[in-house]
Enzyme design. Sequence first.
Site, PDB file in Angstrom:
ATOM      1  N   GLY A 206     -28.731  12.247 -40.999  1.00 19.01           N
ATOM      2  CA  GLY A 206     -28.282  13.634 -40.947  1.00 19.01           C
ATOM      3  C   GLY A 206     -26.918  13.750 -40.316  1.00 19.01           C
ATOM      4  O   GLY A 206     -26.321  12.763 -39.862  1.00 19.01           O
ATOM      5  N   GLY A 208     -23.996  14.567 -37.667  1.00 15.66           N
ATOM      6  CA  GLY A 208     -23.873  14.423 -36.225  1.00 15.66           C
ATOM      7  C   GLY A 208     -24.041  15.717 -35.456  1.00 15.66           C
ATOM      8  O   GLY A 208     -24.785  15.760 -34.463  1.00 15.66           O
ATOM      9  N   PRO A 209     -23.370  16.801 -35.876  1.00  9.26           N
ATOM     10  CA  PRO A 209     -23.497  18.059 -35.128  1.00  9.26           C
ATOM     11  C   PRO A 209     -24.900  18.663 -35.172  1.00  9.26           C
ATOM     12  O   PRO A 209     -25.201  19.570 -34.391  1.00  9.26           O
ATOM     13  CB  PRO A 209     -22.485  18.977 -35.829  1.00  9.26           C
ATOM     14  CG  PRO A 209     -21.500  18.055 -36.467  1.00  9.26           C
ATOM     15  CD  PRO A 209     -22.310  16.875 -36.895  1.00  9.26           C
ATOM     16  N   VAL A 211     -28.287  16.574 -36.256  1.00 13.06           N
ATOM     17  CA  VAL A 211     -29.273  15.588 -35.810  1.00 13.06           C
ATOM     18  C   VAL A 211     -28.806  14.877 -34.543  1.00 13.06           C
ATOM     19  O   VAL A 211     -29.567  14.719 -33.580  1.00 13.06           O
ATOM     20  CB  VAL A 211     -29.571  14.581 -36.935  1.00 13.06           C
ATOM     21  CG1 VAL A 211     -30.495  13.468 -36.425  1.00 13.06           C
ATOM     22  CG2 VAL A 211     -30.216  15.285 -38.122  1.00 13.06           C
ATOM     23  N   GLY A 212     -27.544  14.460 -34.525  1.00 14.55           N
ATOM     24  CA  GLY A 212     -27.023  13.778 -33.343  1.00 14.55           C
ATOM     25  C   GLY A 212     -27.069  14.654 -32.110  1.00 14.55           C
ATOM     26  O   GLY A 212     -27.465  14.204 -31.016  1.00 14.55           O
ATOM     27  N   GLU A 250     -20.694   2.951 -26.743  1.00 14.49           N
ATOM     28  CA  GLU A 250     -19.666   1.987 -27.152  1.00 14.49           C
ATOM     29  C   GLU A 250     -18.672   2.779 -27.971  1.00 14.49           C
ATOM     30  O   GLU A 250     -18.966   3.227 -29.081  1.00 14.49           O
ATOM     31  CB  GLU A 250     -20.289   0.837 -27.955  1.00 14.49           C
ATOM     32  CG  GLU A 250     -19.346  -0.337 -28.137  1.00 14.49           C
ATOM     33  CD  GLU A 250     -18.595  -0.265 -29.442  1.00 14.49           C
ATOM     34  OE1 GLU A 250     -17.386   0.073 -29.391  1.00 14.49           O
ATOM     35  OE2 GLU A 250     -19.185  -0.532 -30.488  1.00 14.49           O
ATOM     36  N   CYS A 284     -13.818  -1.757 -34.037  1.00 16.92           N
ATOM     37  CA  CYS A 284     -13.478  -1.193 -32.735  1.00 16.92           C
ATOM     38  C   CYS A 284     -12.829  -2.210 -31.813  1.00 16.92           C
ATOM     39  O   CYS A 284     -12.055  -1.844 -30.918  1.00 16.92           O
ATOM     40  CB  CYS A 284     -14.722  -0.598 -32.073  1.00 16.92           C
ATOM     41  SG  CYS A 284     -16.086  -1.767 -31.910  1.00 16.92           S
ATOM     42  N   GLU A 382      -6.255   4.956 -31.502  1.00 15.96           N
ATOM     43  CA  GLU A 382      -7.003   4.059 -32.376  1.00 15.96           C
ATOM     44  C   GLU A 382      -6.823   4.498 -33.830  1.00 15.96           C
ATOM     45  O   GLU A 382      -7.254   5.580 -34.221  1.00 15.96           O
ATOM     46  CB  GLU A 382      -8.483   4.065 -32.004  1.00 15.96           C
ATOM     47  CG  GLU A 382      -9.296   3.038 -32.742  1.00 15.96           C
ATOM     48  CD  GLU A 382     -10.720   2.957 -32.230  1.00 15.96           C
ATOM     49  OE1 GLU A 382     -11.266   1.849 -32.172  1.00 15.96           O
ATOM     50  OE2 GLU A 382     -11.301   4.014 -31.893  1.00 15.96           O
TER      51      GLU A 382
END
Length: 477
Positions: A206, A208-209, A211-212, A250, A284, A382
Amino acid sequence: MTDFSKMHTDKLYLNGQWQPSRGGDLHAVINPATEEEICKVVQGTAEDVDIAVAAAREAFKTWRNTSAAERRDYLHAIADAMEARKEDLIDAVSRALGCPPHISEWLHVDGPIYAVRYYADRAQLMEKTEKAAHSLVLREPVGVCGFITPWNYPLHQFVGKVAPALAAGCTMITKPSEMTPLQDYVMAEIIDSVGLPAGVFNLLPGAGPIVGAALSAHPDIDMVSFTGSTRAGIEVARAAAPTVKRVTQELGGKSPLIITPDADLETAVRWGCEDVFINSGQTCTALTRMLVPADHYEEAVEIARRVAEEISLGTGPDDFMGPLSSARQRDIVRGYIEKGIAEGARLVTGGAEQPEGFSKGFYVKPTVFADVTNDMTIAREEIFGPVTCMIPYRDMDEAIAIANDTEYGLSSGVWAKDAESALPVVRRIEAGLCFVNGGEFNYDAPFGGYKRSGNGREFGDAGLDEFIELKSVQLPA
């Protein structure tokens, strides 16, 4: 080729069963090399999170009390099934991420299989009892965990969270990235096939805004582990704070590679460039700031140019670098390239234009910048694309100052005459990981960063420690 549309991608895996989402929305998974739809994946809701957490909470009551030997056997069975379905896992990562299959095998799949076996053999550490004067120190699982994994190394990060959590006796809900969820479906089918008790593992894809955020804030989740951007990591920590749950993160990196004056310049520069270009720069830990002695700088720039122009683009058996993961990511990287030019960096090779011969696919040219100063945007932010920034230094004190002049501290590298010569430099770098003379990633060692690159560790025994609560038992003296 795996037909992912026949793999329950329209369902959630909750409480040991494939179930429809309470919302029912579908999200298209796009192949970034062809721009074609692979399949559609269902999107979970906050209500689905409540159902998953309740299942995990109930399962924890019994799973936490299973023997280490039982959990070890489940993990070995999962690893065996991963071996049997290795081609499905390679296909899942390669097609959704764009990494060539022959690279996806060793970069994205072989290591995670090893890591599952590694944690299988460490489940017994949970039964270790230590004596501290008149006290006993016991290990217990932290509880119900929420896992939010990224799109760039999706199976690697799935295993880095799920395997030690299972070994420790935790239960969990995992949320993959919307862009690369397919390997999680393969893993859910594997986990279902080995008979893991219902509710121990739950898959809930789902946004991020939605389910996360619900996982991060949920009062019945004891720990949330997040891998992604620093910006999103801050939001996860903020949402988790009111319930004082454990948070491991992380996050981002802008990592330096220091090439010392006595290093083999050709070998060091080549390795440094390929480190940035592998996985299309979407790593990363990529060593995107190459620090070179001023006396050898132009020679190093020429080597980097040659290496970048040798890189073969595509997803074939002889190709090194595939597309970026999405049109959005391609556009972000192109924007950084344009920013670098505008701020005065010298474009040695590459650039923001579509590579020749690619009418489709979210490709970006392998790009090298010279005459970069550490205050430029491309040296501080990044980029997450195949862009390397070459910076000269006059002496080692200046090299260390440049290397540490960043808000990040995830990774670093040193290439010197030999490993012994590199270690004094390594000790001065503010980063949680350092690659010396091309040393490879090690799943037996802890992985994580300093500063704004996050907190906590994955892999190694330290990765198991993140899922442990220590209980001190005071006995009569």
